[in-house]
Design a protein around this motif. Structure first.
Motif, PDB file in Angstrom:
ATOM      1  N   GLU A 118       0.833  -1.206   0.000  1.00  0.00           N
ATOM      2  CA  GLU A 118       0.000   0.000   0.000  1.00  0.00           C
ATOM      3  C   GLU A 118       0.870   1.260   0.000  1.00  0.00           C
ATOM      4  O   GLU A 118       0.669   2.172  -0.792  1.00  0.00           O
ATOM      5  CB  GLU A 118      -0.922   0.000   1.221  1.00  0.00           C
ATOM      6  CG  GLU A 118      -1.766   1.256   1.331  1.00  0.00           C
ATOM      7  CD  GLU A 118      -2.530   1.327   2.644  1.00  0.00           C
ATOM      8  OE1 GLU A 118      -2.996   2.428   2.966  1.00  0.00           O
ATOM      9  OE2 GLU A 118      -2.648   0.300   3.344  1.00  0.00           O
ATOM     10  N   TRP A 119       1.831   1.322   0.902  1.00  0.00           N
ATOM     11  CA  TRP A 119       2.652   2.525   1.031  1.00  0.00           C
ATOM     12  C   TRP A 119       3.573   2.746  -0.158  1.00  0.00           C
ATOM     13  O   TRP A 119       3.935   3.873  -0.459  1.00  0.00           O
ATOM     14  CB  TRP A 119       3.473   2.481   2.312  1.00  0.00           C
ATOM     15  CG  TRP A 119       2.643   2.585   3.561  1.00  0.00           C
ATOM     16  CD1 TRP A 119       1.279   2.643   3.667  1.00  0.00           C
ATOM     17  CD2 TRP A 119       3.141   2.642   4.893  1.00  0.00           C
ATOM     18  NE1 TRP A 119       0.900   2.716   4.975  1.00  0.00           N
ATOM     19  CE2 TRP A 119       2.028   2.717   5.757  1.00  0.00           C
ATOM     20  CE3 TRP A 119       4.409   2.610   5.442  1.00  0.00           C
ATOM     21  CZ2 TRP A 119       2.158   2.788   7.143  1.00  0.00           C
ATOM     22  CZ3 TRP A 119       4.546   2.674   6.815  1.00  0.00           C
ATOM     23  CH2 TRP A 119       3.419   2.770   7.653  1.00  0.00           C
ATOM     24  N   TRP A 120       3.970   1.661  -0.839  1.00  0.00           N
ATOM     25  CA  TRP A 120       4.822   1.795  -2.024  1.00  0.00           C
ATOM     26  C   TRP A 120       3.979   1.849  -3.287  1.00  0.00           C
ATOM     27  O   TRP A 120       4.517   1.846  -4.388  1.00  0.00           O
ATOM     28  CB  TRP A 120       5.855   0.660  -2.076  1.00  0.00           C
ATOM     29  CG  TRP A 120       7.136   1.038  -1.396  1.00  0.00           C
ATOM     30  CD1 TRP A 120       8.288   1.424  -2.006  1.00  0.00           C
ATOM     31  CD2 TRP A 120       7.397   1.093   0.003  1.00  0.00           C
ATOM     32  NE1 TRP A 120       9.236   1.706  -1.057  1.00  0.00           N
ATOM     33  CE2 TRP A 120       8.718   1.510   0.189  1.00  0.00           C
ATOM     34  CE3 TRP A 120       6.624   0.824   1.145  1.00  0.00           C
ATOM     35  CZ2 TRP A 120       9.290   1.676   1.444  1.00  0.00           C
ATOM     36  CZ3 TRP A 120       7.198   0.985   2.396  1.00  0.00           C
ATOM     37  CH2 TRP A 120       8.509   1.403   2.538  1.00  0.00           C
ATOM     38  N   GLY A 121       2.665   1.907  -3.147  1.00  0.00           N
ATOM     39  CA  GLY A 121       1.773   2.064  -4.286  1.00  0.00           C
ATOM     40  C   GLY A 121       1.903   0.971  -5.328  1.00  0.00           C
ATOM     41  O   GLY A 121       1.725   1.222  -6.519  1.00  0.00           O
ATOM     42  N   GLY A 122       2.232  -0.245  -4.898  1.00  0.00           N
ATOM     43  CA  GLY A 122       2.374  -1.348  -5.835  1.00  0.00           C
ATOM     44  C   GLY A 122       3.620  -1.252  -6.700  1.00  0.00           C
ATOM     45  O   GLY A 122       3.738  -1.954  -7.709  1.00  0.00           O
ATOM     46  N   VAL A 148       1.743   4.107  11.188  1.00  0.00           N
ATOM     47  CA  VAL A 148       1.775   5.177  10.192  1.00  0.00           C
ATOM     48  C   VAL A 148       3.167   5.445   9.642  1.00  0.00           C
ATOM     49  O   VAL A 148       3.305   6.142   8.629  1.00  0.00           O
ATOM     50  CB  VAL A 148       1.145   6.496  10.722  1.00  0.00           C
ATOM     51  CG1 VAL A 148      -0.338   6.322  10.996  1.00  0.00           C
ATOM     52  CG2 VAL A 148       1.880   7.025  11.927  1.00  0.00           C
ATOM     53  N   ALA A 149       4.210   4.899  10.281  1.00  0.00           N
ATOM     54  CA  ALA A 149       5.568   5.076   9.767  1.00  0.00           C
ATOM     55  C   ALA A 149       6.516   4.127  10.489  1.00  0.00           C
ATOM     56  O   ALA A 149       6.216   3.651  11.586  1.00  0.00           O
ATOM     57  CB  ALA A 149       6.034   6.513   9.956  1.00  0.00           C
ATOM     58  N   PHE A 150       7.651   3.879   9.855  1.00  0.00           N
ATOM     59  CA  PHE A 150       8.706   3.096  10.502  1.00  0.00           C
ATOM     60  C   PHE A 150      10.041   3.415   9.855  1.00  0.00           C
ATOM     61  O   PHE A 150      10.107   3.837   8.695  1.00  0.00           O
ATOM     62  CB  PHE A 150       8.422   1.589  10.431  1.00  0.00           C
ATOM     63  CG  PHE A 150       8.479   1.011   9.041  1.00  0.00           C
ATOM     64  CD1 PHE A 150       9.673   0.514   8.524  1.00  0.00           C
ATOM     65  CD2 PHE A 150       7.340   0.960   8.249  1.00  0.00           C
ATOM     66  CE1 PHE A 150       9.723  -0.011   7.247  1.00  0.00           C
ATOM     67  CE2 PHE A 150       7.379   0.438   6.977  1.00  0.00           C
ATOM     68  CZ  PHE A 150       8.576  -0.054   6.467  1.00  0.00           C
ATOM     69  N   SER A 192      11.329   8.488  -3.393  1.00  0.00           N
ATOM     70  CA  SER A 192      12.392   8.226  -2.422  1.00  0.00           C
ATOM     71  C   SER A 192      13.637   9.044  -2.753  1.00  0.00           C
ATOM     72  O   SER A 192      14.268   9.614  -1.857  1.00  0.00           O
ATOM     73  CB  SER A 192      12.729   6.734  -2.406  1.00  0.00           C
ATOM     74  OG  SER A 192      13.804   6.485  -1.529  1.00  0.00           O
ATOM     75  N   ILE A 193      13.985   9.104  -4.025  1.00  0.00           N
ATOM     76  CA  ILE A 193      15.161   9.884  -4.437  1.00  0.00           C
ATOM     77  C   ILE A 193      14.963  11.350  -4.071  1.00  0.00           C
ATOM     78  O   ILE A 193      15.853  11.982  -3.484  1.00  0.00           O
ATOM     79  CB  ILE A 193      15.434   9.702  -5.938  1.00  0.00           C
ATOM     80  CG1 ILE A 193      15.814   8.242  -6.227  1.00  0.00           C
ATOM     81  CG2 ILE A 193      16.519  10.669  -6.418  1.00  0.00           C
ATOM     82  CD1 ILE A 193      15.794   7.870  -7.699  1.00  0.00           C
ATOM     83  N   GLY A 196       9.478   3.832   5.822  1.00  0.00           N
ATOM     84  CA  GLY A 196       8.155   3.860   5.215  1.00  0.00           C
ATOM     85  C   GLY A 196       7.249   4.815   5.957  1.00  0.00           C
ATOM     86  O   GLY A 196       7.277   4.872   7.188  1.00  0.00           O
ATOM     87  N   VAL A 197       6.463   5.564   5.190  1.00  0.00           N
ATOM     88  CA  VAL A 197       5.490   6.495   5.765  1.00  0.00           C
ATOM     89  C   VAL A 197       4.179   6.318   5.005  1.00  0.00           C
ATOM     90  O   VAL A 197       4.156   6.332   3.772  1.00  0.00           O
ATOM     91  CB  VAL A 197       5.968   7.962   5.668  1.00  0.00           C
ATOM     92  CG1 VAL A 197       4.920   8.914   6.223  1.00  0.00           C
ATOM     93  CG2 VAL A 197       7.304   8.146   6.393  1.00  0.00           C
ATOM     94  N   ASP A 198       3.101   6.163   5.753  1.00  0.00           N
ATOM     95  CA  ASP A 198       1.764   6.036   5.174  1.00  0.00           C
ATOM     96  C   ASP A 198       1.491   7.243   4.276  1.00  0.00           C
ATOM     97  O   ASP A 198       1.734   8.385   4.669  1.00  0.00           O
ATOM     98  CB  ASP A 198       0.736   5.976   6.312  1.00  0.00           C
ATOM     99  CG  ASP A 198      -0.674   5.701   5.839  1.00  0.00           C
ATOM    100  OD1 ASP A 198      -1.037   6.028   4.689  1.00  0.00           O
ATOM    101  OD2 ASP A 198      -1.452   5.165   6.650  1.00  0.00           O
ATOM    102  N   GLN A 199       0.981   6.996   3.092  1.00  0.00           N
ATOM    103  CA  GLN A 199       0.703   8.080   2.141  1.00  0.00           C
ATOM    104  C   GLN A 199      -0.247   9.121   2.726  1.00  0.00           C
ATOM    105  O   GLN A 199      -0.172  10.300   2.392  1.00  0.00           O
ATOM    106  CB  GLN A 199       0.144   7.513   0.841  1.00  0.00           C
ATOM    107  CG  GLN A 199       1.175   6.702   0.090  1.00  0.00           C
ATOM    108  CD  GLN A 199       0.621   6.046  -1.159  1.00  0.00           C
ATOM    109  OE1 GLN A 199      -0.534   6.210  -1.515  1.00  0.00           O
ATOM    110  NE2 GLN A 199       1.469   5.284  -1.826  1.00  0.00           N
TER     111      GLN A 199
END
Length: 182
Positions: free
Chosen positions: A18-22, A59-61, A121-122, A80-83
């Motif tokens: 989900e957070w990486w949008g597939g 919501v994040a890690f 990410s970049i 990772g952070v929730d969109q």
């Protein structure tokens, strides 16, 4: 914000797609899960952080550690952070806390990697002071390290000095703060 426990592992894996949008499709999903085995929450909990909202929802890690082979180097393995809460400073705060902990333990540099196609990410990492290391290949205009994580798994490699590093004093970084990214 708190230190992760082993029981957080399934929760972290559950949000990756989900957070990486597939990103990367089914192969990307498998790769992300394989890059974050339970051992990271077992053995690097003291340098990692999970963030939950008031209802206990993740919501994040940030999963990071100090390199046993390179004591002056800290490494952010996964962030990772929730969109739904992006651009609120949570990723920046997690990095700042990790940098502070790394500095207290003697690290002088922090490194991390991302996939060449992960433009978000970049952009984020360069905004928070990381610089892209020169690579041996260019993908979509970005220098990458070919086959960094295995055949065909090219990576953008980032580094930044740890704030307060004595090597930065007098080098255009007032108060020991690291210069902003490129």
């Amino acid at each position: 914000m708190r230190r992760p426990v082993e029981e957080d592992h399934p929760r972290v894996l559950a949000v990756l797609d989900e957070w990486w949008g597939g990103f990367g499709g089914a192969a990307g999903s498998r790769e992300r899960a394989l890059l974050l085995p339970r051992l990271f929450l077992e053995h690097f909990a003291d340098t990692s952080t999970v963030v939950e909202d008031a209802g206990g929802r993740l919501v994040a890690f940030l999963v990071g550690f100090l390199s046993p082979a390179r004591p002056a180097t800290a490494y952010v393995h996964f962030l990772g952070v929730d969109q739904a809460v992006r651009r609120a400073g949570l990723g920046r705060e997690l990095h700042a806390r990790f940098l502070s902990a790394a500095a207290q333990r003697g690290a002088r540099e922090v490194r991390c990697v991302t996939s060449p196609g992960n433009a978000a990410s970049i952009a984020f990492h360069t905004r928070v002071g990381f610089r892209v290391e020169p690579g041996d290949l260019v993908v979509d205009g970005v220098p990458v390290h070919a086959d960094h994580d295995g055949p065909g798994l090219h990576r953008v490699v980032f580094s930044r000095p740890v704030p307060g590093d004595p090597a930065l004093r007098g080098a255009g970084a007032p108060g020991g703060r690291s210069p902003s990214g490129p």
